[in-house]
Design a protein around this motif. Structure first.
Motif, PDB file in Angstrom:
ATOM      1  N   GLY A 191     -15.531  59.385 -53.740  1.00 58.08           N
ATOM      2  CA  GLY A 191     -15.471  57.955 -53.983  1.00 58.08           C
ATOM      3  C   GLY A 191     -15.608  57.603 -55.448  1.00 58.08           C
ATOM      4  N   LEU A 192     -16.268  58.453 -56.213  1.00 59.81           N
ATOM      5  CA  LEU A 192     -16.480  58.192 -57.635  1.00 59.81           C
ATOM      6  C   LEU A 192     -15.321  58.689 -58.488  1.00 59.81           C
ATOM      7  N   GLN A 193     -14.709  59.811 -58.091  1.00 58.69           N
ATOM      8  CA  GLN A 193     -13.625  60.382 -58.896  1.00 58.69           C
ATOM      9  C   GLN A 193     -12.299  60.491 -58.157  1.00 58.69           C
ATOM     10  N   GLY A 194     -12.309  60.301 -56.846  1.00 57.01           N
ATOM     11  CA  GLY A 194     -11.091  60.504 -56.063  1.00 57.01           C
ATOM     12  C   GLY A 194     -10.983  61.938 -55.589  1.00 57.01           C
ATOM     13  N   SER A 195     -10.233  62.167 -54.507  1.00 55.93           N
ATOM     14  CA  SER A 195     -10.092  63.514 -53.961  1.00 55.93           C
ATOM     15  C   SER A 195      -8.755  63.639 -53.246  1.00 55.93           C
ATOM     16  N   ILE A 196      -7.971  64.607 -53.638  1.00 55.36           N
ATOM     17  CA  ILE A 196      -6.665  64.811 -53.023  1.00 55.36           C
ATOM     18  C   ILE A 196      -6.823  65.075 -51.525  1.00 55.36           C
ATOM     19  N   GLY A 197      -5.975  64.427 -50.729  1.00 55.42           N
ATOM     20  CA  GLY A 197      -6.016  64.594 -49.286  1.00 55.42           C
ATOM     21  C   GLY A 197      -7.083  63.774 -48.597  1.00 55.42           C
ATOM     22  N   GLN A 198      -7.775  62.922 -49.364  1.00 55.02           N
ATOM     23  CA  GLN A 198      -8.864  62.133 -48.786  1.00 55.02           C
ATOM     24  C   GLN A 198      -8.824  60.677 -49.259  1.00 55.02           C
ATOM     25  N   SER A 199      -7.642  60.098 -49.320  1.00 51.55           N
ATOM     26  CA  SER A 199      -7.559  58.737 -49.854  1.00 51.55           C
ATOM     27  C   SER A 199      -8.332  57.741 -48.995  1.00 51.55           C
ATOM     28  N   ASN A 200      -8.343  57.917 -47.679  1.00 50.63           N
ATOM     29  CA  ASN A 200      -9.114  57.016 -46.822  1.00 50.63           C
ATOM     30  C   ASN A 200     -10.609  57.180 -47.058  1.00 50.63           C
ATOM     31  N   TYR A 201     -11.066  58.412 -47.078  1.00 51.30           N
ATOM     32  CA  TYR A 201     -12.487  58.713 -47.309  1.00 51.30           C
ATOM     33  C   TYR A 201     -12.915  58.276 -48.710  1.00 51.30           C
TER      34      TYR A 201
END
Length: 291
Positions: free
Chosen positions: A151-161
């Motif tokens: 949530g703080l930096q973003g994560s590939i494959g987890q846009s909803n999360y």
């Protein structure tokens, strides 16, 4: 005597992983703990573990994603222990997909459990504490929300999360300002530990070592959560902590950066050099997880 003697704590998603670690740690510091989890057998097992060690615990399987369910959690807590002081919003799920492969259900379910789950229980308990404050009692209450590095930096494959967890970080800032007048502190945590979610997403990374310090053990994160729920943390609110193993840091969120003011409306054609200069003068963001 522990730092949470006589405190009553509600922890969601406490049937395993981080939630279980928090429950055990709070109980060890003298708190009575409500173990909320939709996996009722898991919640009962954690409650039994605490009681076997001489602590006080209540297993609860009510739904955190509705106000009615949240009210039942509060009612059960008051019936069992007579009061409530701390809420740890920990429950969560994953529905990992690349953004263009996400279904509407994938999006809605993650938002429901994470964002709405944080909203419902904090709202019900917050109104309870507000009433206590207005009646002349200092609730000395604390809410600990759960964000994530995603949530703080973003994560590939987890846009909803990632979107849900970013929303929780922003929610924390607003709650801290609005609820402070009622004696309620609100902080959030971006933990990194071995849980059902991380074992499914990155099993090799979080695997326990054969020997030495286990940096991914959920029990490593628990001391910070217990401290935030204690009266020792009364002066700390509106903060987002990151914790993993023996590491502890404060996240430094979005801030207004350098400003270029023309004193008049910009022409689109002249913005290129201005934006290039702003980018050059601003620290680069942390890389998105997975890049």
């Amino acid at each position: 005597m522990g730092i949470c003697d006589q405190r009553v704590v509600v922890i969601t998603g406490a049937g395993g992983g981080l939630g279980r670690a928090y429950a055990l740690a709070f109980a060890a510091e003298g708190a009575a703990v409500v173990i909320n989890d939709v996996r009722t057998e898991a919640a009962q097992a954690v409650a039994a573990e605490i009681e076997a060690a001489g602590g006080r615990a209540l297993a609860n399987g009510d739904d955190i994603t509705s106000t009615a369910g949240a009210q039942r959690i509060l009612d059960a807590t008051l019936a069992a222990f007579g009061d409530v002081h701390v809420l740890v919003n920990n429950a969560g799920i994953l529905r990992d997909r690349m953004f263009l492969s996400l279904s509407e259900e994938d999006w809605d379910e993650v938002m429901r459990v994470h964002l709405k789950g944080h909203f419902c229980l904090a709202g019900v308990l917050g109104r309870h504490w507000r009433a206590a404050s207005k009646a002349g009692r200092d609730p000395q209450a604390a809410i600990v929300n759960t964000s994530s590095g995603a949530g703080l930096q973003g994560s590939i494959g987890q846009s909803n999360y990632a979107a849900a967890k970013a929303g929780i970080a922003a929610l924390t800032l607003v709650q801290a300002v609005e609820l402070g007048r009622y004696g309620i502190t609100v902080n959030c945590l971006a933990p990194a530990a071995r849980t059902l979610m991380t074992e499914s997403a990155m099993p090799d990374m979080v695997k326990a070592p054969a020997s030495g310090f286990d940096a991914w053990d959920p029990l490593n994160v628990a001391p910070l959560v217990v401290w935030l729920g204690s009266t020792q943390a009364r002066g700390v609110t509106g903060r987002c902590f990151e914790a993993r193993g023996g590491e502890l840091s404060l996240a430094d969120g979005w801030r207004t950066g350098k400003i270029r003011d023309k004193g008049a409306r910009w022409d689109p054609a002249e913005l290129g050099p201005v934006i290039a200069q702003l980018i050059a003068e601003t620290p680069a963001p942390q890389p998105v997880y997975g890049t």
